[in-house]
Design a protein around this motif. Structure first.
Motif, PDB file in Angstrom:
ATOM      1  N   PHE A 193       0.845  -1.193   0.000  1.00  0.00           N
ATOM      2  CA  PHE A 193       0.000   0.000   0.000  1.00  0.00           C
ATOM      3  C   PHE A 193       0.873   1.232   0.000  1.00  0.00           C
ATOM      4  O   PHE A 193       1.965   1.231   0.577  1.00  0.00           O
ATOM      5  CB  PHE A 193      -0.878   0.038   1.253  1.00  0.00           C
ATOM      6  CG  PHE A 193      -1.911  -1.046   1.320  1.00  0.00           C
ATOM      7  CD1 PHE A 193      -3.045  -0.996   0.520  1.00  0.00           C
ATOM      8  CD2 PHE A 193      -1.736  -2.124   2.172  1.00  0.00           C
ATOM      9  CE1 PHE A 193      -4.003  -1.999   0.584  1.00  0.00           C
ATOM     10  CE2 PHE A 193      -2.691  -3.130   2.244  1.00  0.00           C
ATOM     11  CZ  PHE A 193      -3.824  -3.061   1.447  1.00  0.00           C
ATOM     12  N   ARG A 194       0.363   2.286  -0.620  1.00  0.00           N
ATOM     13  CA  ARG A 194       1.057   3.564  -0.512  1.00  0.00           C
ATOM     14  C   ARG A 194       0.810   4.093   0.885  1.00  0.00           C
ATOM     15  O   ARG A 194      -0.281   3.940   1.434  1.00  0.00           O
ATOM     16  CB  ARG A 194       0.503   4.541  -1.559  1.00  0.00           C
ATOM     17  CG  ARG A 194       1.527   5.552  -1.984  1.00  0.00           C
ATOM     18  CD  ARG A 194       1.086   6.289  -3.245  1.00  0.00           C
ATOM     19  NE  ARG A 194       1.421   5.587  -4.467  1.00  0.00           N
ATOM     20  CZ  ARG A 194       0.542   5.237  -5.395  1.00  0.00           C
ATOM     21  NH1 ARG A 194      -0.729   5.498  -5.241  1.00  0.00           N
ATOM     22  NH2 ARG A 194       0.923   4.608  -6.481  1.00  0.00           N
ATOM     23  N   VAL A 237       4.035   0.349   2.118  1.00  0.00           N
ATOM     24  CA  VAL A 237       3.989  -0.668   3.164  1.00  0.00           C
ATOM     25  C   VAL A 237       3.793  -2.020   2.493  1.00  0.00           C
ATOM     26  O   VAL A 237       2.817  -2.214   1.772  1.00  0.00           O
ATOM     27  CB  VAL A 237       2.781  -0.433   4.104  1.00  0.00           C
ATOM     28  CG1 VAL A 237       2.803  -1.434   5.258  1.00  0.00           C
ATOM     29  CG2 VAL A 237       2.772   0.979   4.611  1.00  0.00           C
ATOM     30  N   PRO A 289       0.482 -10.576  15.272  1.00  0.00           N
ATOM     31  CA  PRO A 289       0.121  -9.319  15.925  1.00  0.00           C
ATOM     32  C   PRO A 289      -0.582  -8.375  14.954  1.00  0.00           C
ATOM     33  O   PRO A 289      -0.537  -8.578  13.731  1.00  0.00           O
ATOM     34  CB  PRO A 289       1.472  -8.744  16.360  1.00  0.00           C
ATOM     35  CG  PRO A 289       2.471  -9.365  15.467  1.00  0.00           C
ATOM     36  CD  PRO A 289       1.937 -10.719  15.107  1.00  0.00           C
ATOM     37  N   SER A 290      -1.217  -7.370  15.498  1.00  0.00           N
ATOM     38  CA  SER A 290      -1.908  -6.379  14.696  1.00  0.00           C
ATOM     39  C   SER A 290      -0.958  -5.757  13.662  1.00  0.00           C
ATOM     40  O   SER A 290       0.182  -5.449  13.981  1.00  0.00           O
ATOM     41  CB  SER A 290      -2.451  -5.313  15.644  1.00  0.00           C
ATOM     42  OG  SER A 290      -2.960  -4.253  14.900  1.00  0.00           O
ATOM     43  N   GLY A 291      -1.439  -5.645  12.437  1.00  0.00           N
ATOM     44  CA  GLY A 291      -0.649  -4.993  11.395  1.00  0.00           C
ATOM     45  C   GLY A 291       0.295  -5.912  10.642  1.00  0.00           C
ATOM     46  O   GLY A 291       1.057  -5.459   9.783  1.00  0.00           O
ATOM     47  N   CYS A 292       0.252  -7.215  10.897  1.00  0.00           N
ATOM     48  CA  CYS A 292       1.204  -8.129  10.249  1.00  0.00           C
ATOM     49  C   CYS A 292       0.722  -8.593   8.871  1.00  0.00           C
ATOM     50  O   CYS A 292       1.439  -9.305   8.170  1.00  0.00           O
ATOM     51  CB  CYS A 292       1.517  -9.325  11.140  1.00  0.00           C
ATOM     52  SG  CYS A 292       0.166 -10.501  11.268  1.00  0.00           S
ATOM     53  N   GLY A 293      -0.502  -8.213   8.484  1.00  0.00           N
ATOM     54  CA  GLY A 293      -0.956  -8.527   7.127  1.00  0.00           C
ATOM     55  C   GLY A 293      -2.014  -9.616   7.023  1.00  0.00           C
ATOM     56  O   GLY A 293      -2.320 -10.086   5.920  1.00  0.00           O
ATOM     57  N   LYS A 294      -2.626  -9.985   8.126  1.00  0.00           N
ATOM     58  CA  LYS A 294      -3.631 -11.056   8.119  1.00  0.00           C
ATOM     59  C   LYS A 294      -4.868 -10.668   7.304  1.00  0.00           C
ATOM     60  O   LYS A 294      -5.307 -11.400   6.424  1.00  0.00           O
ATOM     61  CB  LYS A 294      -4.069 -11.395   9.553  1.00  0.00           C
ATOM     62  CG  LYS A 294      -2.928 -11.721  10.493  1.00  0.00           C
ATOM     63  CD  LYS A 294      -3.429 -12.029  11.897  1.00  0.00           C
ATOM     64  CE  LYS A 294      -4.094 -10.876  12.640  1.00  0.00           C
ATOM     65  NZ  LYS A 294      -3.204  -9.736  12.972  1.00  0.00           N
ATOM     66  N   THR A 295      -5.429  -9.510   7.636  1.00  0.00           N
ATOM     67  CA  THR A 295      -6.655  -9.077   6.958  1.00  0.00           C
ATOM     68  C   THR A 295      -6.407  -8.867   5.468  1.00  0.00           C
ATOM     69  O   THR A 295      -7.218  -9.262   4.630  1.00  0.00           O
ATOM     70  CB  THR A 295      -7.191  -7.779   7.601  1.00  0.00           C
ATOM     71  OG1 THR A 295      -7.575  -8.082   8.943  1.00  0.00           O
ATOM     72  CG2 THR A 295      -8.382  -7.230   6.847  1.00  0.00           C
ATOM     73  N   THR A 296      -5.273  -8.270   5.140  1.00  0.00           N
ATOM     74  CA  THR A 296      -4.956  -8.041   3.728  1.00  0.00           C
ATOM     75  C   THR A 296      -4.889  -9.371   2.973  1.00  0.00           C
ATOM     76  O   THR A 296      -5.410  -9.491   1.859  1.00  0.00           O
ATOM     77  CB  THR A 296      -3.632  -7.267   3.599  1.00  0.00           C
ATOM     78  OG1 THR A 296      -3.717  -6.065   4.365  1.00  0.00           O
ATOM     79  CG2 THR A 296      -3.344  -6.916   2.150  1.00  0.00           C
ATOM     80  N   ALA A 303       2.382  -4.914   2.984  1.00  0.00           N
ATOM     81  CA  ALA A 303       1.435  -5.538   3.916  1.00  0.00           C
ATOM     82  C   ALA A 303       1.529  -7.056   3.830  1.00  0.00           C
ATOM     83  O   ALA A 303       1.456  -7.747   4.846  1.00  0.00           O
ATOM     84  CB  ALA A 303       0.023  -5.071   3.609  1.00  0.00           C
TER      85      ALA A 303
HETATM   86  N1  ADP Z   1      -6.069   0.226   2.601  1.00  0.00           N
HETATM   87  C1  ADP Z   1      -4.861   0.386   3.156  1.00  0.00           C
HETATM   88  N2  ADP Z   1      -4.101   1.475   2.865  1.00  0.00           N
HETATM   89  C2  ADP Z   1      -2.872   1.643   3.415  1.00  0.00           C
HETATM   90  N3  ADP Z   1      -2.300   0.771   4.253  1.00  0.00           N
HETATM   91  C3  ADP Z   1      -2.984  -0.330   4.588  1.00  0.00           C
HETATM   92  C4  ADP Z   1      -4.301  -0.581   4.073  1.00  0.00           C
HETATM   93  N4  ADP Z   1      -4.738  -1.767   4.580  1.00  0.00           N
HETATM   94  C5  ADP Z   1      -3.763  -2.218   5.382  1.00  0.00           C
HETATM   95  N5  ADP Z   1      -2.695  -1.369   5.387  1.00  0.00           N
HETATM   96  C6  ADP Z   1      -1.446  -1.566   6.121  1.00  0.00           C
HETATM   97  O1  ADP Z   1      -0.959  -2.853   5.821  1.00  0.00           O
HETATM   98  C7  ADP Z   1      -0.436  -3.486   6.980  1.00  0.00           C
HETATM   99  C8  ADP Z   1      -1.175  -4.789   7.249  1.00  0.00           C
HETATM  100  O2  ADP Z   1      -2.497  -4.494   7.617  1.00  0.00           O
HETATM  101  P1  ADP Z   1      -3.584  -5.621   7.923  1.00  0.00           P
HETATM  102  O3  ADP Z   1      -3.577  -6.622   6.838  1.00  0.00           O
HETATM  103  O4  ADP Z   1      -4.857  -4.947   8.218  1.00  0.00           O
HETATM  104  O5  ADP Z   1      -2.980  -6.298   9.254  1.00  0.00           O
HETATM  105  P2  ADP Z   1      -3.682  -7.212  10.363  1.00  0.00           P
HETATM  106  O6  ADP Z   1      -5.002  -7.670   9.844  1.00  0.00           O
HETATM  107  O7  ADP Z   1      -2.716  -8.339  10.566  1.00  0.00           O
HETATM  108  O8  ADP Z   1      -3.803  -6.373  11.582  1.00  0.00           O
HETATM  109  C9  ADP Z   1      -0.543  -2.470   8.089  1.00  0.00           C
HETATM  110  O9  ADP Z   1       0.684  -1.789   8.170  1.00  0.00           O
HETATM  111  C10 ADP Z   1      -1.643  -1.554   7.605  1.00  0.00           C
HETATM  112  O10 ADP Z   1      -1.487  -0.274   8.151  1.00  0.00           O
END
Ligand code: ADP
Ligand code: MG
Length: 366
Positions: free
Chosen positions: A11-12, A20, A41-48, A22
């Motif tokens: 992501f930008r 980033v 942990p939070s922010g490790c890329g699970k949701t993405t 992700a």
């Molecule tokens: N739409 C987005 N735009 C910019 N950065 C994003 C976006 N979605 C996620 N990120 C970044 O990508 C990284 C992984 O996010 P995410 O997949 O939500 O992690 P998790 O679900 O493990 O907490 C984080 O640093 C988050 O800030």
């Protein structure tokens, strides 16, 4: 069943030029009918990762296949639209429709998105999905009149009603209170097993991951740090990140001296420690010796001599109900030690502990 190969998504970052990463070359395979968990942990890329599988996010590169059907291929230029993927998804915020009753909430995915499902068929499938989550008796109730746990089961019924080949769950329990969360763990696991539905589950909660999964991928900063069944991830972590994130552990810094019979010797501040194995390090390498608090044995003073026996002083004691957590200080640092609640040591008193070599591992620092 599901194959994710070298998936990348960056992501930008705000208005800056930085990006980033992700998800950074993530690969894993989920067997048919398995419960697979992305833990980290939070922010490790699970949701993405999950959103890429669902098609809600367009990856930069890599491949995603379900049953040999290509859903995404960076090199092949394939991107199947989300509503063509036959994937069910439940989010942390379950986004039920407040102005609809339970029945209509579940029927919604069958009525939209160009699915041509007849009225009788809709009724059948909604009733079946509601009975699976045991909400059949509440079909006419407004969704907002349900408890938190019921709303979450409703979200699950809505994901199941399309008869997905794959179910994606993103921290579905984390908005619920602790008691409910634990009981829904059992529910979810039972349901998943009975329905035999291949599931990718996302959580930052290690006990949730350990208790429900067939297989766990521990994620760290967009990459997978270790994949394995719950036992191997907990009992045989391959690096210090996994040892620390999954459960709690003590780390003792050291340097691998070399093999000694079936064991290895590591030079540490506490002197030479014997460890059962080394992972990712070799003779001469810096490492950390990992030993879990519940694996440290408290000894009667002088009951044992030899390697891995240390004498220190009880610093603090925490009673947690089912166990006693001790912080013990030694000349070279502190160790945490967990004993059955019946073991009572007093603060300030000397104590001798044994670190069983078979339960000590020298790991790469990560
Ligand atoms: N739409 C987005 N735009 C910019 N950065 C994003 C976006 N979605 C996620 N990120 C970044 O990508 C990284 C992984 O996010 P995410 O997949 O939500 O992690 P998790 O679900 O493990 O907490 C984080 O640093 C988050 O800030
Ligand atoms: Mg997330």
């Amino acid at each position: 069943m599901l194959r994710v190969h070298e998936l990348c998504k960056a992501f930008r970052e705000g208005t800056k030029q930085g990006r980033v990463h992700a998800v950074d070359k993530v690969s894993f395979t989920v067997e048919e009918g398995a419960f697979f968990t992305l833990l980290g942990p939070s922010g490790c890329g699970k949701t993405t990762t999950l959103r890429c599988i669902a098609g809600l996010e367009r990856p930069d590169s890599g491949e995603i296949l379900v049953d040999d059907r290509v859903l995404f291929s960076g090199s092949g230029g394939v991107f199947v639209q989300p509503n063509q993927r036959n994937i069910g998804m439940v989010f942390q915020s379950y986004a039920i429709w407040p102005h609809m009753n339970v029945f209509d909430n579940v029927a919604f995915p069958l009525r939209v998105g160009g699915r041509k499902v007849g009225k009788a068929e809709i009724r059948n499938r909604v009733e079946q999905a509601l009975s699976v989550v045991e909400l059949g008796h509440l079909a006419g109730r407004f969704a907002t009149k349900l408890s938190g746990g019921q709303q979450q089961r409703l979200a699950l019924a809505r994901a199941l009603v399309i008869q997905p080949s794959l179910l994606l769950l993103d921290e579905p329990l984390s908005n619920l209170d602790a008691k409910l969360r634990e009981s829904l763990r059992f529910e979810l696991k039972r349901l998943q097993r009975e329905q035999g539905i291949t599931t990718v589950y996302v959580t930052h909660d290690q006990s949730e991951a350990l208790s429900m999964s067939n297989s766990i991928a521990v994620m760290q900063e967009g990459t997978i740090s270790q994949v394995g069944d719950p036992f191997s991830v907990y009992l045989a972590p391959e690096n210090s990140f996994v040892a620390d994130f999954v459960g709690s552990t003590n780390f003792i810094e050291g340097e691998v001296v070399g093999p000694a019979g079936d064991e290895w010797q590591v030079m540490t501040g506490h002197g030479v420690l014997h460890v059962g194995k080394i992972v990712g390090v070799d003779t001469g390498d810096q490492c950390v010796v990992s030993i879990r608090p519940e694996h440290i044995e408290v000894l009667k003073n002088g009951a044992r001599q030899g390697p891995n026996v240390l004498t220190g002083e009880v610093r603090t004691r925490l009673f947690t109900g089912e166990a006693m957590d001790y912080q013990i200080s030694f000349e070279h640092g502190e160790l945490r030690c967990r004993t059955p609640a019946a073991v009572r040591l007093s603060s300030g008193k000397p104590v001798t502990v044994h670190l069983p070599a078979s339960l000590c591992a020298a790991l790469r620092k990560s």
